[in-house]
Design an enzyme around this catalytic site. Structure first.
Site, PDB file in Angstrom:
ATOM      1  CG  ASP A 102      63.175  53.628  45.264  1.00  0.00           C
ATOM      2  OD1 ASP A 102      61.935  53.572  45.384  1.00  0.00           O
ATOM      3  OD2 ASP A 102      63.953  53.099  46.054  1.00  0.00           O
ATOM      4  CE1 TYR A 147      58.640  48.748  49.507  1.00  0.00           C
ATOM      5  CE2 TYR A 147      56.362  48.906  48.778  1.00  0.00           C
ATOM      6  CZ  TYR A 147      57.644  49.404  48.799  1.00  0.00           C
ATOM      7  OH  TYR A 147      57.950  50.549  48.100  1.00  0.00           O
ATOM      8  CE1 TYR A 230      61.431  50.678  51.455  1.00  0.00           C
ATOM      9  CE2 TYR A 230      63.594  49.680  51.638  1.00  0.00           C
ATOM     10  CZ  TYR A 230      62.494  50.026  50.875  1.00  0.00           C
ATOM     11  OH  TYR A 230      62.474  49.751  49.540  1.00  0.00           O
ATOM     12  CG  HIS A 290      59.823  50.931  41.463  1.00  0.00           C
ATOM     13  ND1 HIS A 290      59.356  52.118  42.000  1.00  0.00           N
ATOM     14  CD2 HIS A 290      60.843  50.532  42.284  1.00  0.00           C
ATOM     15  CE1 HIS A 290      60.052  52.416  43.080  1.00  0.00           C
ATOM     16  NE2 HIS A 290      60.967  51.473  43.276  1.00  0.00           N
TER      17      HIS A 290
END
Length: 312
Positions: A102, A147, A230, A290
């Protein structure tokens, strides 16, 4: 699992938690994603140690047992890259293999660009390397409830997560992210409300696993974790050449929702990614999601070990 040792190492003024197992001259450093911690690599650490490698898995600053920065809102990918270099220096390690999952793939590839002489190879799970000259504009094709778009807004995720305890937040994200659909909330719905409270955990993720994650996020909270990754994607790292010059392996689960981001599958399958990573091997896992390293540990362990042994 019981053989994994834990230590705290002072790095750039913060005490970072590091899990370690195994010994030997060849070192593998595992870099976690979100909402993960060192524990997400438990299966891989034991496997590579059993094959004669030394395995290290730090909690990034502000994650798990690692101390947060004084101002989490100023945390950056640049911090993670500097932390990694300082950690290796503190441990007297010159060269390593990096395994990132990730967003953990981002500092792995960036470290290899900035410190090529210290990297024997890079393995990434679910996230390919790309140059800023070839941006993926998937968010432009998705609704406002996507998201990442939601979590990039300061305060939105904090308010959403703040209604729940840390264990429930992690539970909901694991359920959402293990699906093959991109997590998107309705216009008047929060991300946490997408998951029905009665939905069971994925079969490969136990209540004990959830307890482990929940207890550590209860300690660290999500302030740093929301800033990195993020709210840090547009950082300038001062890199002019984004071509990775070390051997690399990309393991892509075909049921990973990230694979559905607009342009992602084409970027990987067309071989465009190899323009930026010439020595890249790509393996597709038909059932991989994932969290492929926790979902299918035997498969991922073998792929990683095969790669490591080819490039020692």
């Amino acid at each position: 699992m019981d053989q994994i040792q834990h230590k705290f190492i002072e790095v750039q003024g913060l005490k970072l938690h590091v899990a370690e197992i195994g010994s030997g001259p060849n070192v593998v450093v595992f870099l976690h994603g979100f909402p993960e911690i060192w524990y997400s690599w438990r299966h891989q650490m034991v496997a590579v140690a059993g094959a004669g490698f030394r395995a290290l898995a730090p909690d990034f600053r502000g994650y798990g047992l690692s101390e947060p920065p004084l101002e989490p809102e100023k945390a950056s990918f640049g911090d993670l890259i500097k932390d990694l270099g300082a950690l290796l220096d503190a441990l007297g390690i010159d060269k390593v293999f990096l395994v990132g999952k990730d967003f953990g793939a981002v500092p792995a590839y960036l470290f290899s660009l900035l410190h090529q002489e210290r990297v024997q190879g890079v393995v990434s799970l679910g996230i390919p390397h790309r140059s800023p000259s070839y941006p993926l504009t998937y968010h432009q094709h998705l609704p406002e409830g996507f998201y990442i778009s939601r979590w990039q807004k300061p305060g939105r995720a904090e308010a959403d997560f703040g209604r729940l305890d840390a264990k429930t937040v992690v539970r909901n994200i694991y359920i959402l992210f293990s699906r093959s659909e991109i997590p998107i909330a309705a216009e008047n719905q929060e991300i946490m409300d997408i998951v029905n409270p009665s939905t069971p955990l994925p079969p490969w993720f136990t209540e004990r696993d959830l307890e482990e994650y929940g207890s550590l996020y209860q300690k660290s909270g999500f302030r740093t974790a929301l800033k990195v990754p993020y709210r840090s994607f547009k950082e300038d790292h001062g890199i002019t050449d984004y071509i990775v010059k070390v051997p690399a392996l990309l393991v892509m689960g075909e049921k990973d929702y990230v694979f559905k981001f607009a342009g992602m599958e084409e970027y990987i399958r067309s071989g465009k990614v190899k323009e930026f990573v010439p020595q890249l091997e790509i393996v597709f896992s038909p059932e991989g999601t994932h969290f492929i390293q926790e979902q299918s540990p035997d498969e991922v362990n073998q792929l990683i070990l095969d790669f490591l042994k080819r490039h020692i």
